[in-house]
Design an enzyme around this catalytic site. Structure first.
Site, PDB file in Angstrom:
ATOM      1  N   LEU A 123      24.868  30.572  57.723  1.00 27.16           N
ATOM      2  CA  LEU A 123      24.637  32.003  57.714  1.00 27.16           C
ATOM      3  C   LEU A 123      23.817  32.383  58.937  1.00 27.16           C
ATOM      4  O   LEU A 123      22.813  31.723  59.246  1.00 27.16           O
ATOM      5  CB  LEU A 123      23.881  32.416  56.447  1.00 27.16           C
ATOM      6  CG  LEU A 123      23.583  33.903  56.330  1.00 27.16           C
ATOM      7  CD1 LEU A 123      24.870  34.694  56.123  1.00 27.16           C
ATOM      8  CD2 LEU A 123      22.600  34.166  55.195  1.00 27.16           C
ATOM      9  N   LYS A 126      27.752  36.211  53.669  1.00 24.52           N
ATOM     10  CA  LYS A 126      26.644  36.274  52.708  1.00 24.52           C
ATOM     11  C   LYS A 126      27.204  36.663  51.341  1.00 24.52           C
ATOM     12  O   LYS A 126      27.034  37.774  50.831  1.00 24.52           O
ATOM     13  CB  LYS A 126      25.564  37.257  53.174  1.00 24.52           C
ATOM     14  CG  LYS A 126      24.187  36.979  52.563  1.00 24.52           C
ATOM     15  CD  LYS A 126      23.105  37.716  53.308  1.00 24.52           C
ATOM     16  CE  LYS A 126      21.743  37.537  52.661  1.00 24.52           C
ATOM     17  NZ  LYS A 126      21.242  36.155  52.731  1.00 24.52           N
ATOM     18  N   HIS A 174      43.619  37.446  40.596  1.00 25.21           N
ATOM     19  CA  HIS A 174      43.002  36.938  41.820  1.00 25.21           C
ATOM     20  C   HIS A 174      43.260  37.847  43.018  1.00 25.21           C
ATOM     21  O   HIS A 174      42.388  38.009  43.877  1.00 25.21           O
ATOM     22  CB  HIS A 174      43.502  35.524  42.122  1.00 25.21           C
ATOM     23  CG  HIS A 174      42.900  34.469  41.245  1.00 25.21           C
ATOM     24  ND1 HIS A 174      43.108  34.424  39.894  1.00 25.21           N
ATOM     25  CD2 HIS A 174      42.065  33.437  41.543  1.00 25.21           C
ATOM     26  CE1 HIS A 174      42.451  33.399  39.372  1.00 25.21           C
ATOM     27  NE2 HIS A 174      41.805  32.777  40.360  1.00 25.21           N
ATOM     28  N   GLU A 203      22.012  24.016  57.565  1.00 27.59           N
ATOM     29  CA  GLU A 203      20.948  24.949  57.202  1.00 27.59           C
ATOM     30  C   GLU A 203      20.324  24.449  55.907  1.00 27.59           C
ATOM     31  O   GLU A 203      20.578  23.312  55.502  1.00 27.59           O
ATOM     32  CB  GLU A 203      21.513  26.368  57.044  1.00 27.59           C
ATOM     33  CG  GLU A 203      22.631  26.476  56.001  1.00 27.59           C
ATOM     34  CD  GLU A 203      23.285  27.847  55.964  1.00 27.59           C
ATOM     35  OE1 GLU A 203      22.865  28.750  56.710  1.00 27.59           O
ATOM     36  OE2 GLU A 203      24.221  28.017  55.153  1.00 27.59           O
ATOM     37  N   ARG A 227      41.740  41.440  35.402  1.00 25.25           N
ATOM     38  CA  ARG A 227      41.516  40.134  36.022  1.00 25.25           C
ATOM     39  C   ARG A 227      42.799  39.629  36.677  1.00 25.25           C
ATOM     40  O   ARG A 227      43.775  39.302  35.997  1.00 25.25           O
ATOM     41  CB  ARG A 227      41.006  39.120  34.995  1.00 25.25           C
ATOM     42  CG  ARG A 227      40.563  37.819  35.644  1.00 25.25           C
ATOM     43  CD  ARG A 227      40.071  36.804  34.618  1.00 25.25           C
ATOM     44  NE  ARG A 227      39.534  35.628  35.299  1.00 25.25           N
ATOM     45  CZ  ARG A 227      40.269  34.645  35.816  1.00 25.25           C
ATOM     46  NH1 ARG A 227      41.586  34.704  35.739  1.00 25.25           N
ATOM     47  NH2 ARG A 227      39.690  33.618  36.408  1.00 25.25           N
ATOM     48  N   ARG A 268      24.772  42.921  59.535  1.00 31.70           N
ATOM     49  CA  ARG A 268      25.276  41.694  58.913  1.00 31.70           C
ATOM     50  C   ARG A 268      26.016  42.007  57.613  1.00 31.70           C
ATOM     51  O   ARG A 268      27.035  41.370  57.302  1.00 31.70           O
ATOM     52  CB  ARG A 268      24.131  40.710  58.663  1.00 31.70           C
ATOM     53  CG  ARG A 268      24.621  39.373  58.111  1.00 31.70           C
ATOM     54  CD  ARG A 268      23.525  38.339  58.030  1.00 31.70           C
ATOM     55  NE  ARG A 268      22.485  38.698  57.066  1.00 31.70           N
ATOM     56  CZ  ARG A 268      21.411  37.944  56.804  1.00 31.70           C
ATOM     57  NH1 ARG A 268      21.241  36.799  57.450  1.00 31.70           N
ATOM     58  NH2 ARG A 268      20.513  38.337  55.930  1.00 31.70           N
ATOM     59  N   TYR A 322      26.154  40.341  49.615  1.00 32.74           N
ATOM     60  CA  TYR A 322      24.825  40.902  49.368  1.00 32.74           C
ATOM     61  C   TYR A 322      23.994  40.835  50.640  1.00 32.74           C
ATOM     62  O   TYR A 322      24.371  40.214  51.636  1.00 32.74           O
ATOM     63  CB  TYR A 322      24.131  40.171  48.227  1.00 32.74           C
ATOM     64  CG  TYR A 322      23.575  38.804  48.594  1.00 32.74           C
ATOM     65  CD1 TYR A 322      22.203  38.632  48.816  1.00 32.74           C
ATOM     66  CD2 TYR A 322      24.399  37.687  48.705  1.00 32.74           C
ATOM     67  CE1 TYR A 322      21.691  37.379  49.156  1.00 32.74           C
ATOM     68  CE2 TYR A 322      23.899  36.451  49.033  1.00 32.74           C
ATOM     69  CZ  TYR A 322      22.541  36.295  49.250  1.00 32.74           C
ATOM     70  OH  TYR A 322      22.033  35.073  49.595  1.00 32.74           O
TER      71      TYR A 322
END
Length: 284
Positions: A204, A148, A103, A180, A101, A53, A34
Protein backbone atom coordinates in the site's frame (compact mmCIF):
# COMPACT_ATOMS: atom_id res chain seq x y z
CA UNK A 1 -17.44 13.45 25.94
CA UNK A 2 -20.32 13.92 23.49
CA UNK A 3 -22.00 10.91 21.82
CA UNK A 4 -20.27 10.03 18.56
CA UNK A 5 -21.77 11.34 15.32
CA UNK A 6 -21.18 9.47 12.04
CA UNK A 7 -22.22 9.87 8.41
CA UNK A 8 -24.14 7.23 6.43
CA UNK A 9 -25.45 7.77 2.91
CA UNK A 10 -25.98 11.51 3.13
CA UNK A 11 -27.21 11.63 6.72
CA UNK A 12 -25.29 12.60 9.87
CA UNK A 13 -26.57 10.61 12.83
CA UNK A 14 -25.46 9.06 16.15
CA UNK A 15 -23.00 6.22 15.55
CA UNK A 16 -25.03 3.73 17.58
CA UNK A 17 -28.05 4.35 15.33
CA UNK A 18 -26.28 3.67 12.02
CA UNK A 19 -27.43 0.52 10.21
CA UNK A 20 -26.34 -1.13 6.93
CA UNK A 21 -28.45 -3.79 5.14
CA UNK A 22 -27.04 -7.30 5.32
CA UNK A 23 -26.99 -7.54 1.52
CA UNK A 24 -24.53 -4.66 1.27
CA UNK A 25 -21.67 -5.94 -0.90
CA UNK A 26 -19.18 -4.70 1.67
CA UNK A 27 -20.70 -7.12 4.18
CA UNK A 28 -21.18 -10.01 1.74
CA UNK A 29 -18.04 -9.75 -0.40
CA UNK A 30 -15.73 -7.19 1.21
CA UNK A 31 -16.42 -5.25 -2.01
CA UNK A 32 -15.27 -1.77 -1.06
CA UNK A 33 -12.38 0.42 -0.02
CA UNK A 34 -11.55 2.59 2.96
CA UNK A 35 -9.32 5.41 4.12
CA UNK A 36 -8.17 6.67 7.53
CA UNK A 37 -7.40 10.38 7.87
CA UNK A 38 -5.66 11.60 11.04
CA UNK A 39 -6.56 15.02 12.42
CA UNK A 40 -4.74 17.11 15.02
CA UNK A 41 -6.61 19.92 16.72
CA UNK A 42 -9.57 19.05 14.44
CA UNK A 43 -7.46 19.82 11.34
CA UNK A 44 -7.05 16.87 8.90
CA UNK A 45 -3.40 16.00 8.29
CA UNK A 46 -2.46 15.54 4.61
CA UNK A 47 -6.12 15.50 3.63
CA UNK A 48 -5.47 15.98 -0.10
CA UNK A 49 -3.17 12.96 -0.22
CA UNK A 50 -5.65 10.74 1.63
CA UNK A 51 -8.58 11.68 -0.61
CA UNK A 52 -6.43 11.18 -3.71
CA UNK A 53 -5.53 7.67 -2.51
CA UNK A 54 -9.21 6.95 -1.83
CA UNK A 55 -9.94 7.93 -5.42
CA UNK A 56 -7.16 5.66 -6.71
CA UNK A 57 -8.47 2.70 -4.70
CA UNK A 58 -12.00 3.31 -5.98
CA UNK A 59 -10.70 3.44 -9.54
CA UNK A 60 -8.86 0.16 -9.08
CA UNK A 61 -12.14 -1.60 -8.22
CA UNK A 62 -14.16 0.10 -10.98
CA UNK A 63 -15.94 2.71 -8.86
CA UNK A 64 -16.15 6.48 -9.09
CA UNK A 65 -15.66 8.80 -6.14
CA UNK A 66 -19.25 9.33 -4.92
CA UNK A 67 -18.60 12.73 -3.31
CA UNK A 68 -15.53 14.56 -4.62
CA UNK A 69 -12.84 16.58 -2.87
CA UNK A 70 -14.94 19.48 -1.60
CA UNK A 71 -17.78 17.30 -0.31
CA UNK A 72 -15.32 15.04 1.52
CA UNK A 73 -13.72 18.12 3.08
CA UNK A 74 -17.10 19.37 4.29
CA UNK A 75 -18.06 15.94 5.64
CA UNK A 76 -14.81 15.60 7.59
CA UNK A 77 -15.15 19.13 8.95
CA UNK A 78 -18.63 18.31 10.32
CA UNK A 79 -17.48 15.07 11.95
CA UNK A 80 -14.41 16.68 13.47
CA UNK A 81 -16.47 19.57 14.85
CA UNK A 82 -19.20 17.28 16.16
CA UNK A 83 -16.99 14.74 17.93
CA UNK A 84 -14.35 14.77 20.67
CA UNK A 85 -11.47 15.05 21.48
CA UNK A 86 -9.55 17.54 19.30
CA UNK A 87 -7.17 14.82 17.99
CA UNK A 88 -9.17 12.29 15.99
CA UNK A 89 -9.02 9.82 13.12
CA UNK A 90 -11.72 9.77 10.44
CA UNK A 91 -12.55 6.35 9.01
CA UNK A 92 -14.10 6.48 5.52
CA UNK A 93 -15.63 3.44 3.81
CA UNK A 94 -17.23 3.20 0.38
CA UNK A 95 -18.79 -0.06 -0.82
CA UNK A 96 -20.51 -1.03 -4.07
CA UNK A 97 -23.87 -0.86 -2.30
CA UNK A 98 -26.83 -3.14 -1.69
CA UNK A 99 -27.79 -5.72 -4.30
CA UNK A 100 -28.80 -9.37 -4.63
CA UNK A 101 -25.86 -11.69 -4.03
CA UNK A 102 -24.01 -12.13 -7.31
CA UNK A 103 -20.26 -11.91 -7.86
CA UNK A 104 -20.62 -9.69 -10.94
CA UNK A 105 -21.01 -5.95 -10.38
CA UNK A 106 -24.64 -4.83 -10.10
CA UNK A 107 -25.79 -2.10 -12.50
CA UNK A 108 -26.86 1.37 -11.29
CA UNK A 109 -26.57 0.48 -7.60
CA UNK A 110 -25.92 3.47 -5.33
CA UNK A 111 -22.73 3.05 -3.29
CA UNK A 112 -22.77 2.91 0.48
CA UNK A 113 -20.83 5.84 1.97
CA UNK A 114 -19.94 5.67 5.66
CA UNK A 115 -17.63 7.75 7.82
CA UNK A 116 -17.05 8.14 11.52
CA UNK A 117 -14.38 9.51 13.82
CA UNK A 118 -12.62 8.03 16.82
CA UNK A 119 -10.11 9.47 19.29
CA UNK A 120 -6.58 9.46 17.90
CA UNK A 121 -4.77 6.47 19.50
CA UNK A 122 -1.54 8.24 20.39
CA UNK A 123 1.41 5.87 20.88
CA UNK A 124 2.13 5.65 24.64
CA UNK A 125 5.31 7.46 25.63
CA UNK A 126 6.59 4.27 27.27
CA UNK A 127 6.39 2.46 23.91
CA UNK A 128 8.07 5.37 22.14
CA UNK A 129 10.96 5.21 24.60
CA UNK A 130 11.43 1.43 24.45
CA UNK A 131 10.47 0.80 20.82
CA UNK A 132 8.20 -1.84 19.33
CA UNK A 133 8.59 -5.61 19.31
CA UNK A 134 7.82 -7.17 15.93
CA UNK A 135 7.82 -10.57 14.29
CA UNK A 136 8.18 -11.57 10.64
CA UNK A 137 5.94 -13.77 8.52
CA UNK A 138 5.79 -14.74 4.84
CA UNK A 139 3.57 -12.35 2.90
CA UNK A 140 0.85 -14.67 1.61
CA UNK A 141 -1.78 -12.01 0.91
CA UNK A 142 -3.32 -11.36 -2.50
CA UNK A 143 -1.27 -9.62 -5.20
CA UNK A 144 -3.19 -6.32 -5.21
CA UNK A 145 -2.14 -4.95 -1.82
CA UNK A 146 -1.87 -1.45 -3.32
CA UNK A 147 -5.68 -1.22 -3.09
CA UNK A 148 -6.87 -0.07 0.33
CA UNK A 149 -9.52 -2.78 0.36
CA UNK A 150 -11.88 -3.45 3.25
CA UNK A 151 -11.15 -7.19 2.69
CA UNK A 152 -8.38 -7.24 5.29
CA UNK A 153 -8.42 -10.83 6.54
CA UNK A 154 -4.82 -11.44 5.45
CA UNK A 155 -3.67 -8.38 7.36
CA UNK A 156 -5.82 -9.31 10.35
CA UNK A 157 -4.29 -12.80 10.57
CA UNK A 158 -0.78 -11.35 10.26
CA UNK A 159 -1.40 -8.79 13.00
CA UNK A 160 -2.97 -11.41 15.26
CA UNK A 161 0.23 -13.48 15.07
CA UNK A 162 2.23 -10.65 16.66
CA UNK A 163 -0.53 -9.82 19.14
CA UNK A 164 -0.46 -13.39 20.44
CA UNK A 165 3.20 -13.04 21.44
CA UNK A 166 2.84 -9.54 22.88
CA UNK A 167 4.23 -7.74 19.82
CA UNK A 168 3.10 -4.52 18.21
CA UNK A 169 3.35 -5.42 14.51
CA UNK A 170 4.05 -8.17 11.96
CA UNK A 171 6.56 -7.41 9.20
CA UNK A 172 5.95 -9.29 5.95
CA UNK A 173 8.52 -10.79 3.58
CA UNK A 174 7.83 -12.25 0.12
CA UNK A 175 10.43 -14.45 -1.60
CA UNK A 176 13.29 -12.94 0.41
CA UNK A 177 12.24 -9.29 -0.03
CA UNK A 178 10.61 -6.89 2.41
CA UNK A 179 7.09 -5.78 1.45
CA UNK A 180 5.34 -4.03 4.35
CA UNK A 181 3.76 -4.80 7.72
CA UNK A 182 0.20 -5.80 8.56
CA UNK A 183 -0.84 -2.16 9.09
CA UNK A 184 2.34 -0.12 8.49
CA UNK A 185 5.03 0.67 5.99
CA UNK A 186 8.53 -0.48 6.98
CA UNK A 187 11.86 1.36 6.72
CA UNK A 188 15.36 -0.01 7.22
CA UNK A 189 18.37 2.04 8.35
CA UNK A 190 21.89 0.81 7.62
CA UNK A 191 25.02 2.96 7.94
CA UNK A 192 22.91 6.08 8.40
CA UNK A 193 20.91 5.60 5.18
CA UNK A 194 17.15 5.09 5.17
CA UNK A 195 15.68 2.60 2.68
CA UNK A 196 12.10 1.77 1.77
CA UNK A 197 10.86 -0.72 -0.85
CA UNK A 198 9.44 1.01 -3.93
CA UNK A 199 5.66 1.14 -4.10
CA UNK A 200 4.07 -1.48 -6.35
CA UNK A 201 1.11 -3.86 -6.35
CA UNK A 202 2.49 -5.73 -3.31
CA UNK A 203 2.38 -2.73 -0.99
CA UNK A 204 0.00 0.00 0.00
CA UNK A 205 1.33 3.43 -0.91
CA UNK A 206 1.29 4.80 2.61
CA UNK A 207 0.65 8.53 2.90
CA UNK A 208 3.61 8.74 5.25
CA UNK A 209 5.80 7.18 2.52
CA UNK A 210 5.40 10.36 0.50
CA UNK A 211 5.79 12.53 3.58
CA UNK A 212 9.07 10.83 4.49
CA UNK A 213 10.79 12.48 1.51
CA UNK A 214 10.27 15.86 3.14
CA UNK A 215 10.97 14.60 6.65
CA UNK A 216 14.24 12.95 5.62
CA UNK A 217 15.34 16.12 3.84
CA UNK A 218 14.52 18.18 6.95
CA UNK A 219 16.42 15.73 9.16
CA UNK A 220 19.38 15.42 6.78
CA UNK A 221 18.89 11.66 6.39
CA UNK A 222 19.73 10.09 2.99
CA UNK A 223 16.71 8.19 1.67
CA UNK A 224 16.66 5.40 -0.92
CA UNK A 225 13.63 3.80 -2.56
CA UNK A 226 14.83 0.39 -3.69
CA UNK A 227 14.15 -3.28 -3.08
CA UNK A 228 15.14 -4.22 0.47
CA UNK A 229 16.34 -7.80 0.99
CA UNK A 230 15.30 -9.79 4.03
CA UNK A 231 18.94 -10.01 5.14
CA UNK A 232 19.11 -6.20 5.26
CA UNK A 233 16.05 -6.16 7.50
CA UNK A 234 17.69 -8.65 9.85
CA UNK A 235 21.02 -6.78 9.87
CA UNK A 236 19.53 -3.29 10.20
CA UNK A 237 20.91 -0.67 12.55
CA UNK A 238 17.37 0.65 12.92
CA UNK A 239 13.92 -0.40 11.71
CA UNK A 240 11.05 2.09 11.54
CA UNK A 241 7.31 1.75 11.08
CA UNK A 242 5.10 4.48 9.64
CA UNK A 243 1.32 4.74 9.58
CA UNK A 244 -1.46 7.24 10.26
CA UNK A 245 -1.66 6.31 13.94
CA UNK A 246 1.93 5.21 14.65
CA UNK A 247 3.32 8.26 12.83
CA UNK A 248 7.00 7.15 13.01
CA UNK A 249 7.81 4.35 15.46
CA UNK A 250 11.09 2.55 16.16
CA UNK A 251 11.34 -1.25 16.15
CA UNK A 252 13.82 -2.49 18.73
CA UNK A 253 13.08 -6.23 18.70
CA UNK A 254 12.55 -8.44 15.64
CA UNK A 255 11.71 -12.11 16.10
CA UNK A 256 12.95 -11.83 19.71
CA UNK A 257 16.35 -10.52 18.57
CA UNK A 258 17.64 -7.06 19.35
CA UNK A 259 17.65 -4.48 16.54
CA UNK A 260 20.79 -2.33 16.62
CA UNK A 261 21.45 -1.13 20.15
CA UNK A 262 18.05 -2.35 21.32
CA UNK A 263 16.88 1.26 21.74
CA UNK A 264 15.29 3.80 19.36
CA UNK A 265 18.18 5.19 17.32
CA UNK A 266 19.27 8.59 16.03
CA UNK A 267 17.56 8.34 12.64
CA UNK A 268 14.27 7.56 14.37
CA UNK A 269 14.74 10.47 16.75
CA UNK A 270 15.43 12.89 13.89
CA UNK A 271 12.47 11.71 11.80
CA UNK A 272 10.08 11.67 14.75
CA UNK A 273 11.04 15.25 15.56
CA UNK A 274 10.59 16.24 11.90
CA UNK A 275 7.15 14.60 11.88
CA UNK A 276 6.06 16.60 14.92
CA UNK A 277 7.29 19.73 13.17
CA UNK A 278 5.23 18.90 10.07
CA UNK A 279 2.13 18.45 12.23
CA UNK A 280 2.70 21.74 13.97
CA UNK A 281 3.25 23.54 10.69
CA UNK A 282 -0.07 22.32 9.30
CA UNK A 283 -2.10 23.24 12.39
CA UNK A 284 -0.55 26.70 12.91
Amino acid sequence: MRPSICHLNGVDLPLDEARVPVLDRGFIFGDGVYEVVPAYGRVPFRFDEHIARLGRSLGEIGMRDPLGHEAWAALLARLLAGNDPADQCIYIQVTRGVARRDHAFPKDTPPTVFAYSFPFPHVPESLRRQGAACITLPDTRWLRAHIKSIALLGNVLARQASAEVGGQETILVRDGWLTEASASNVWVVRHGRLACPPMDNLKLAGIRVGLMDALAATAGVPLERRPVAEWELRCADEILLTSATKEVLAVTTLDERQVGTGKPGPVYAALHAAYQGAKQQQTD
